[in-house]
Design a protein around this motif. Structure first.
Motif, PDB file in Angstrom:
ATOM      1  N   GLU A 126      32.965 -59.139 -22.248  1.00 14.40           N
ATOM      2  CA  GLU A 126      33.094 -59.609 -23.269  1.00 14.40           C
ATOM      3  C   GLU A 126      34.867 -59.683 -23.788  1.00 14.40           C
ATOM      4  OE1 GLU A 126      32.090 -57.424 -26.519  1.00 14.40           O
ATOM      5  OE2 GLU A 126      31.429 -59.217 -27.733  1.00 14.40           O
ATOM      6  N   GLU A 127      34.782 -57.901 -22.805  1.00 12.82           N
ATOM      7  CA  GLU A 127      36.405 -56.889 -22.697  1.00 12.82           C
ATOM      8  C   GLU A 127      37.771 -58.274 -22.087  1.00 12.82           C
ATOM      9  OE1 GLU A 127      34.633 -52.668 -22.753  1.00 12.82           O
ATOM     10  OE2 GLU A 127      35.079 -53.149 -21.099  1.00 12.82           O
ATOM     11  N   LEU A 128      36.849 -58.823 -21.321  1.00 16.71           N
ATOM     12  CA  LEU A 128      38.114 -59.402 -20.480  1.00 16.71           C
ATOM     13  C   LEU A 128      37.665 -61.422 -20.753  1.00 16.71           C
ATOM     14  CD1 LEU A 128      37.144 -58.417 -16.695  1.00 16.71           C
ATOM     15  CD2 LEU A 128      38.858 -58.265 -17.475  1.00 16.71           C
ATOM     16  N   LYS A 129      37.147 -61.406 -21.687  1.00 13.53           N
ATOM     17  CA  LYS A 129      37.068 -62.827 -22.480  1.00 13.53           C
ATOM     18  C   LYS A 129      36.944 -63.695 -21.223  1.00 13.53           C
ATOM     19  CE  LYS A 129      39.661 -62.174 -26.870  1.00 13.53           C
ATOM     20  NZ  LYS A 129      39.809 -60.889 -27.158  1.00 13.53           N
ATOM     21  N   LEU A 130      35.841 -63.307 -21.161  1.00 13.58           N
ATOM     22  CA  LEU A 130      35.616 -64.543 -19.441  1.00 13.58           C
ATOM     23  C   LEU A 130      34.653 -65.312 -20.411  1.00 13.58           C
ATOM     24  CD1 LEU A 130      34.971 -61.722 -16.491  1.00 13.58           C
ATOM     25  CD2 LEU A 130      36.729 -63.355 -17.464  1.00 13.58           C
ATOM     26  N   ASN A 131      34.660 -66.792 -19.829  1.00 12.45           N
ATOM     27  CA  ASN A 131      33.709 -67.780 -20.244  1.00 12.45           C
ATOM     28  C   ASN A 131      31.930 -67.653 -19.678  1.00 12.45           C
ATOM     29  OD1 ASN A 131      35.653 -69.422 -22.195  1.00 12.45           O
ATOM     30  ND2 ASN A 131      36.270 -70.137 -20.960  1.00 12.45           N
ATOM     31  N   SER A 132      32.134 -67.217 -18.733  1.00  8.52           N
ATOM     32  CA  SER A 132      30.767 -67.764 -18.056  1.00  8.52           C
ATOM     33  C   SER A 132      30.714 -66.430 -17.054  1.00  8.52           C
ATOM     34  CB  SER A 132      30.944 -68.694 -17.093  1.00  8.52           C
ATOM     35  OG  SER A 132      31.991 -68.694 -15.869  1.00  8.52           O
ATOM     36  N   ILE A 133      29.416 -66.196 -16.709  1.00 15.12           N
ATOM     37  CA  ILE A 133      29.132 -64.692 -15.816  1.00 15.12           C
ATOM     38  C   ILE A 133      27.655 -65.381 -15.125  1.00 15.12           C
ATOM     39  CG2 ILE A 133      27.715 -64.163 -17.681  1.00 15.12           C
ATOM     40  CD1 ILE A 133      28.442 -61.267 -16.819  1.00 15.12           C
ATOM     41  N   ALA A 134      27.522 -64.955 -14.221  1.00 11.29           N
ATOM     42  CA  ALA A 134      26.030 -64.427 -13.417  1.00 11.29           C
ATOM     43  C   ALA A 134      25.519 -63.634 -12.757  1.00 11.29           C
ATOM     44  CB  ALA A 134      26.426 -66.048 -12.460  1.00 11.29           C
ATOM     45  N   PHE A 135      24.382 -63.563 -13.436  1.00 13.18           N
ATOM     46  CA  PHE A 135      23.233 -62.356 -12.959  1.00 13.18           C
ATOM     47  C   PHE A 135      22.289 -61.991 -11.732  1.00 13.18           C
ATOM     48  CE2 PHE A 135      24.848 -61.390 -17.011  1.00 13.18           C
ATOM     49  CZ  PHE A 135      24.892 -59.400 -16.882  1.00 13.18           C
ATOM     50  N   PRO A 136      22.215 -61.576 -10.931  1.00 10.08           N
ATOM     51  CA  PRO A 136      21.247 -61.411  -9.714  1.00 10.08           C
ATOM     52  C   PRO A 136      20.474 -61.310 -10.996  1.00 10.08           C
ATOM     53  CG  PRO A 136      22.210 -59.654  -9.305  1.00 10.08           C
ATOM     54  CD  PRO A 136      23.167 -60.338 -10.173  1.00 10.08           C
ATOM     55  N   SER A 137      18.732 -60.492 -10.580  1.00 11.11           N
ATOM     56  CA  SER A 137      17.302 -60.218 -10.871  1.00 11.11           C
ATOM     57  C   SER A 137      18.260 -58.791 -10.819  1.00 11.11           C
ATOM     58  CB  SER A 137      17.067 -60.704 -10.674  1.00 11.11           C
ATOM     59  OG  SER A 137      15.810 -60.014 -11.223  1.00 11.11           O
ATOM     60  N   LEU A 138      19.075 -57.780 -11.728  1.00  9.62           N
ATOM     61  CA  LEU A 138      18.476 -56.346 -11.025  1.00  9.62           C
ATOM     62  C   LEU A 138      17.588 -56.005 -11.133  1.00  9.62           C
ATOM     63  CD1 LEU A 138      21.540 -55.762 -13.892  1.00  9.62           C
ATOM     64  CD2 LEU A 138      21.889 -56.125 -12.036  1.00  9.62           C
TER      65      LEU A 138
END
Ligand code: AR6
Length: 181
Positions: A112-124
């Motif tokens: 959010e701080e970087l105003k990114l449109n998209s992010i992908a997560f692994p199962s932490l």
């Protein structure tokens, strides 16, 4: 194959795949507090991304459990790697659920701080750190959905699940959350 839900004009996707192949603006690493390259997702990211990621991480130093920090992404297809530290699972009563939720929320806050449109997560936390998938999936999804509902960025969150068992656990958890809301 995948699942997609919309919330407040934003999207949550569940897919089966490899986090290192994602072309989202950021990918999340399942890191450790010392930010020293390990196995699993972490090993794969550093292998494919090259040494610049570990060099940057070394300058940052430590990242406490439940927190997240950002580096560049070396040779990967993404722009940023957000290193999030999930809890080591002990008995489920040692603050693990709160720390796991915090790791997701912190990573989303960096995006959010970087105003990114998209992010992908692994199962932490569900590999070397031993968090049971059935316990981790609803926490991950709840945390992501409430962030998407309330914030402007990111607009797309993709959970990248490694193998069918993980994918099915997350799909089931998402169906159960949908029933409750
Ligand atoms: N893409 C997506 N998911 C993957 C991939 C991949 N390429 N490879 C494994 N997974 P883990 P943790 C899944 O162990 O439990 C490291 O040594 C895997 O099946 O990567 O948070 C760090 O340095 C599992 O469901 O992360 C830390 O010391 C999930 O990703 C420690 O492990 C997370 O497994 C962190 O342990």
């Amino acid at each position: 194959m995948g699942v997609r839900v919309q919330i407040n004009g934003k999207t949550l996707e569940l897919v089966m795949g490899d986090i290192t192949e994602q072309d989202t603006d950021a990918i999340v690493n399942a890191a450790n507090e010392r930010l020293i390259p390990g196995g699993g997702v972490d090993g794969a990211i550093h292998r494919k991304g090259g040494p610049s990621i570990a060099e940057e991480a070394r300058k940052i130093g430590l990242c406490p459990t439940g927190k997240a920090v950002v580096t560049g992404a070396g040779h990967l297809k993404t722009r940023y790697v957000i290193h999030a530290v999930g809890p080591i699972y002990r008995d489920g009563k040692s603050g693990e659920p709160e720390l796991l939720a915090s790791a997701y929320r912190e990573a989303l806050t960096r995006a959010e701080e970087l105003k990114l449109n998209s992010i992908a997560f692994p199962s932490l936390s569900t590999g070397a750190y031993g968090y049971p998938l059935e316990g981790a999936a609803p926490i991950a999804l709840n945390t992501i959905l409430s962030f998407l509902k309330n914030r402007e960025y990111p607009r797309l969150v993709r959970m990248v699940l490694w193998g069918e068992a993980a994918f099915l656990a997350y799909r089931k958890a998402l169906e159960e959350l949908a029933k409750k809301n």
